[in-house]
Design a protein around this motif. Structure first.
Motif, mmCIF file in Angstrom:
data_model
loop_
_atom_site.group_PDB
_atom_site.id
_atom_site.type_symbol
_atom_site.label_atom_id
_atom_site.label_comp_id
_atom_site.label_asym_id
_atom_site.label_seq_id
_atom_site.Cartn_x
_atom_site.Cartn_y
_atom_site.Cartn_z
ATOM 1 N N MET A 1 1.221 -0.600 0.617
ATOM 2 C CA MET A 1 0.131 0.053 0.239
ATOM 3 C C MET A 1 0.714 1.335 -0.152
ATOM 4 S SD MET A 1 -2.303 1.532 3.503
ATOM 5 C CE MET A 1 -1.027 1.345 4.387
ATOM 6 N N ALA A 2 0.419 1.702 -0.478
ATOM 7 C CA ALA A 2 1.290 3.660 -0.945
ATOM 8 C C ALA A 2 0.579 4.504 -1.309
ATOM 9 C CB ALA A 2 2.045 3.486 -2.054
ATOM 10 N N ILE A 3 0.713 5.672 0.338
ATOM 11 C CA ILE A 3 -0.323 6.805 0.001
ATOM 12 C C ILE A 3 0.556 7.894 -0.859
ATOM 13 C CG2 ILE A 3 -1.434 8.757 1.545
ATOM 14 C CD1 ILE A 3 -2.738 5.727 1.646
ATOM 15 N N VAL A 4 -0.081 8.180 -1.197
ATOM 16 C CA VAL A 4 0.790 9.236 -2.784
ATOM 17 C C VAL A 4 0.048 11.264 -1.940
ATOM 18 C CG1 VAL A 4 1.007 10.132 -4.591
ATOM 19 C CG2 VAL A 4 0.666 7.441 -4.744
ATOM 20 N N VAL A 5 1.151 12.153 -1.656
ATOM 21 C CA VAL A 5 0.768 13.070 -1.421
ATOM 22 C C VAL A 5 0.656 13.868 -2.431
ATOM 23 C CG1 VAL A 5 1.101 14.753 0.823
ATOM 24 C CG2 VAL A 5 1.587 12.294 1.065
ATOM 25 N N GLU A 6 -0.413 14.513 -2.589
ATOM 26 C CA GLU A 6 -0.170 15.610 -3.353
ATOM 27 C C GLU A 6 -0.127 17.029 -3.888
ATOM 28 O OE1 GLU A 6 -0.797 14.097 -6.324
ATOM 29 O OE2 GLU A 6 -1.550 12.301 -6.298
ATOM 30 N N ILE A 7 0.408 17.191 -2.400
ATOM 31 C CA ILE A 7 1.065 18.673 -1.910
ATOM 32 C C ILE A 7 1.214 19.166 -3.334
ATOM 33 C CG2 ILE A 7 2.034 20.226 -0.475
ATOM 34 C CD1 ILE A 7 0.860 18.558 1.659
ATOM 35 N N ASP A 8 2.427 18.865 -3.932
ATOM 36 C CA ASP A 8 3.206 19.614 -4.608
ATOM 37 C C ASP A 8 2.601 19.916 -6.573
ATOM 38 O OD1 ASP A 8 3.327 17.038 -5.736
ATOM 39 O OD2 ASP A 8 5.280 16.458 -6.804
ATOM 40 N N VAL A 9 1.076 19.454 -6.408
ATOM 41 C CA VAL A 9 1.357 19.070 -7.788
ATOM 42 C C VAL A 9 -0.363 21.222 -7.001
ATOM 43 C CG1 VAL A 9 -0.855 18.236 -9.059
ATOM 44 C CG2 VAL A 9 1.097 17.106 -8.434
#
Length: 74
Positions: A1-9
């Motif tokens: 499982m991977a949680i991707v953080v989209e703050i940069d986008v």
């Protein structure tokens, strides 16, 4: 499982610098970097609230789940 953080986008879409963002949510730029690079182990709801308030978004816009390649259905 991977949680991707989209703050940069989200920051890029809003043309906001990491420094300005960090100041607006009350974190150090180093802690924002840890969060946006996916190295954080946890996120306080108060921090998530501040992120959503500053970026005018929903929690689901900030965090996304991606299944591991070896999981069924991936």
């Amino acid at each position: 499982m991977a949680i991707v953080v989209e703050i940069d986008v989200l920051l890029a879409q809003r043309k906001m610098s990491v420094g300005d963002f960090a100041e607006a949510i009350g974190l150090s730029p180093a802690n924002v970097s840890v969060l946006k690079n996916g190295r954080a182990k946890a996120v306080r709801f108060s921090t998530l609230d501040a992120i959503c308030r500053v970026l005018d978004c929903q929690p689901g816009d900030v965090l996304r789940w991606v299944p591991d390649a070896d999981e069924p259905g991936a």
